[in-house]
Design an enzyme around this catalytic site. Structure first.
Site: not given
Length: 410
Positions: A213, A185, A244
């Site tokens: 992610h 990240s 996300k």
């Protein structure tokens, strides 16, 4: 000793950061205008630090699903699924996710943090071993502290180091569980999953991959780095988040393990936390359906990644080594990074200031995250604003009148 005396060093460091003119960790969003724009301190601001990779926070279908669910089910469940039961959409979302990943089982958690906390601390028990990438997210390290397994760190993205450490455990009883992330990240680099799979097979270990992610970002259909690397069938456990690419909140754990469902009555962060509100579940189901129907959304995202990465690289910034939706801009020191962050905010660009312990030791970053909904014009504004701030602070060389980079010594 006072109750908060142990935070004196942290307080001093935070004070130095706030001296840049604002608190990077206490930004107030006055209004959210769209997936890529907000009003901050009365200023129209481009959001380039939101992790909203597919721009689905304002997706019409997701909004409609959430609103309909609010009317049908109310605002929340007011308890855990163990105590207050599962709503039909909880079960439906778990089936949707299992189908998406081509696996048999799925558990949905209230946050992505809790998904890692619950999965890792429950899977690895006394006498077991957790082998954790050194750059792992805080939720992974906190899971290690909550559990009772022996924790061994290996060098970041280094299959050879993992191989060496597993070899040392060859004669030790107990399960060995390797924990890595798909995309990291902070620096935005990708795990070499093919190599990690080969190592875990060699030593009879299990592999858990956190795709927080990389879900909706990597792979032909958006299943993440495991799909991108072609190791879907070789990963034992997958964790991830809805905060996300899915534009909401929540987390999940997915596996084909035949005894998976015992985790529902063994995993404390699942058992003792109120379940996701039905409106959130409904919006995530709609967002996942949108991704499955339109994987070409990722094409636009990657076009935007190239625009931002290439533009910042041309300005002379030192970036993370691998391209991805996280574009890490390296800055020499936290104070300079804080000044640059404030300069960007003053020029209508919001990014993340990332410092240790969130980043590897000694690493200060301006962390940019790219959104599929960014326009080319917005990204060009971000590039120009970063370039101007970078030149003013001496982070990058100056440019001549034709816009060409000049060496700082000239």
């Amino acid at each position: 000793m006072g109750l908060f005396d142990r935070f004196q060093e942290l307080r001093a460091a935070h004070g130095q950061i706030k001296a840049c003119g604002a608190d990077p960790f206490g930004v107030k969003m006055d209004r959210i205008l769209s997936s890529t724009e907000a009003e901050i301190e009365g200023r129209h601001t481009i959001l380039c630090g939101s992790n909203n990779y597919l721009g689905l926070t304002f997706d019409a279908d997701s909004l409609a699903a959430a609103k309909a669910s609010l009317d049908k089910y109310g605002t929340g469940t007011t308890g855990s699924r163990i105590a207050n039961g599962s709503y039909d959409d909880h079960k439906a979302l778990e089936q949707d996710l299992a189908d998406f990943y081509g696996k048999q089982h799925c558990m949905v958690f209230t946050t992505g943090y809790q998904a890692n906390l619950g999965a890792i601390s429950t899977l690895a028990g006394p006498g077991d071993y957790l082998l954790v990438d050194a750059d792992s997210h805080a939720s992974i390290y906190d899971a290690c502290r909550l559990g009772h397994a022996t924790v061994i760190r290996f060098k970041h993205n280094d299959p050879a180091d993992l191989d060496k450490r597993l070899a040392r455990l060859a004669k030790e009883p107990g399960n060995k569980i390797v924990v890595v992330e798909g995309i990291y990240s902070m620096l935005g680099d990708h795990a070499p999953l093919k190599e990690f799979v080969a190592v875990k097979k060699k030593h009879g270990a299990y592999l858990l991959v956190d795709e927080a992610h990389s879900m909706g970002v990597m792979g032909k259909t958006g299943r993440g780095c495991l799909e991108h690397d072609g190791v879907d069938a070789d990963v034992d456990f997958i964790t991830g988040t809805f905060s996300k690419s899915m534009g909401a909140i929540g987390g999940f754990l997915i596996s084909d393990h035949p005894d998976f469902d015992i985790l529902r009555v063994a995993c404390r962060p699942y058992m003792f936390t109120a379940s996701l509100p039905p409106s959130i579940v409904a919006s995530v189901r709609a967002s996942l359906a949108r991704l499955r129907a339109e994987p070409e959304m990722m094409t636009r995202l990657w076009q935007n990644v190239d625009t931002l990465y290439d533009g910042l690289q041309a300005k002379g910034f030192r970036l993370g080594k691998q391209r991805g939706p996280v574009v890490a801009v390296h800055i020499n020191g936290p104070e300079l990074a804080a000044m640059a962050w404030h300069g960007l905010l003053s020029n209508g660009v919001y990014v993340n200031l990332a410092l240790p312990p969130a980043t590897p030791s000694g690493t200060a970053l301006l962390r940019c995250s790219v959104c599929a909904a960014h326009t080319t014009e917005q990204l060009e504004q971000v590039i120009e604003a970063l370039g101007e701030v970078g030149r003013q602070l001496g982070i990058i060389p100056a440019e001549d009148g034709a816009g060409q980079v000049r060496a700082a010594a000239e």
